[in-house]
Design a protein around this motif. Structure first.
Motif, mmCIF file in Angstrom:
data_model
loop_
_atom_site.group_PDB
_atom_site.id
_atom_site.type_symbol
_atom_site.label_atom_id
_atom_site.label_comp_id
_atom_site.label_asym_id
_atom_site.label_seq_id
_atom_site.Cartn_x
_atom_site.Cartn_y
_atom_site.Cartn_z
ATOM 1 N N GLN A 156 0.839 -1.206 0.000
ATOM 2 C CA GLN A 156 0.000 0.000 0.000
ATOM 3 C C GLN A 156 0.871 1.252 0.000
ATOM 4 O O GLN A 156 0.569 2.219 -0.706
ATOM 5 C CB GLN A 156 -0.903 0.023 1.234
ATOM 6 N N HIS B 251 -6.475 -9.676 1.776
ATOM 7 C CA HIS B 251 -6.236 -8.267 2.110
ATOM 8 C C HIS B 251 -6.319 -7.394 0.859
ATOM 9 O O HIS B 251 -6.929 -6.324 0.879
ATOM 10 C CB HIS B 251 -4.871 -8.079 2.770
ATOM 11 N N SER C 277 -9.210 -4.489 -0.096
ATOM 12 C CA SER C 277 -8.802 -3.096 -0.272
ATOM 13 C C SER C 277 -9.370 -2.478 -1.546
ATOM 14 O O SER C 277 -9.530 -1.263 -1.628
ATOM 15 C CB SER C 277 -7.274 -2.985 -0.314
#
Length: 166
Positions: free
Chosen positions: A17, A46, A50
């Motif tokens: 990220q 994950h 996102s």
């Protein structure tokens, strides 16, 4: 001491990220020799949650966990787009001579390749020629398998070399 430790999926996702936010990086390659199954499944969750437009490629072994369409579909939803796998040869005799019979799931390879490919992930197969005891018919059988297998999107052939670890 020569040991290494892996990071938790949450830690790696935080790093991904960060690079996406600060540098707009969208494509990543996991460069370890064999991707950890539990890590891959959790990490993909994950990424999916996102909603970020991230893409990944990784090295993996021909292991039964990749024969599961539920797993490979989850990997695709989590951004995985290429898995690089060491097929080496389809000759059981050569695998046995290389002492790799236990590590190569020769009888399940079609299930694995099909599961990955059907999920939308490119299968990249590593092949090896010139290993001690390989015969012409062994190499030709592997070539025929690759040529006639629509699940394998890419492949590379390397020539066996004797080094100090062999």
């Amino acid at each position: 001491d020569g040991l290494f430790r892996g990071k938790e999926p949450e830690q790696v996702f935080a790093e991904v990220q960060h690079y996406h936010r600060t540098l707009n990086v969208r494509h990543f390659k996991f460069n370890e020799e064999s991707h950890n199954p539990q890590f891959a499944k959790e990490f993909a969750k994950h990424v999916e949650a996102s909603g970020l437009p991230l893409r990944f490629e990784a090295f993996a072994n021909l292991e039964p966990w990749l024969a599961s369409p539920a797993v490979t579909t989850q990997l695709f939803r989590g951004g995985y787009r290429r898995l690089m796998l060491g097929l080496e040869t389809v000759s059981e005799r050569v695998l046995e001579a290389m002492r790799k019979r236990g590590t190569n799931v020769i009888r399940r390879q079609d299930d694995i390749f099909n599961s990955i490919s059907n999920a939308g992930i490119l299968v990249f197969a590593f092949l090896m020629v010139g290993t001690p005891s390989e015969r012409r018919e062994d190499a030709l059988a592997t070539a025929d398998y690759i040529i006639n297998n629509p699940a394998i999107g890419n492949h590379v052939v390397s020539v066996y070399s004797l080094d100090y670890l062999a």
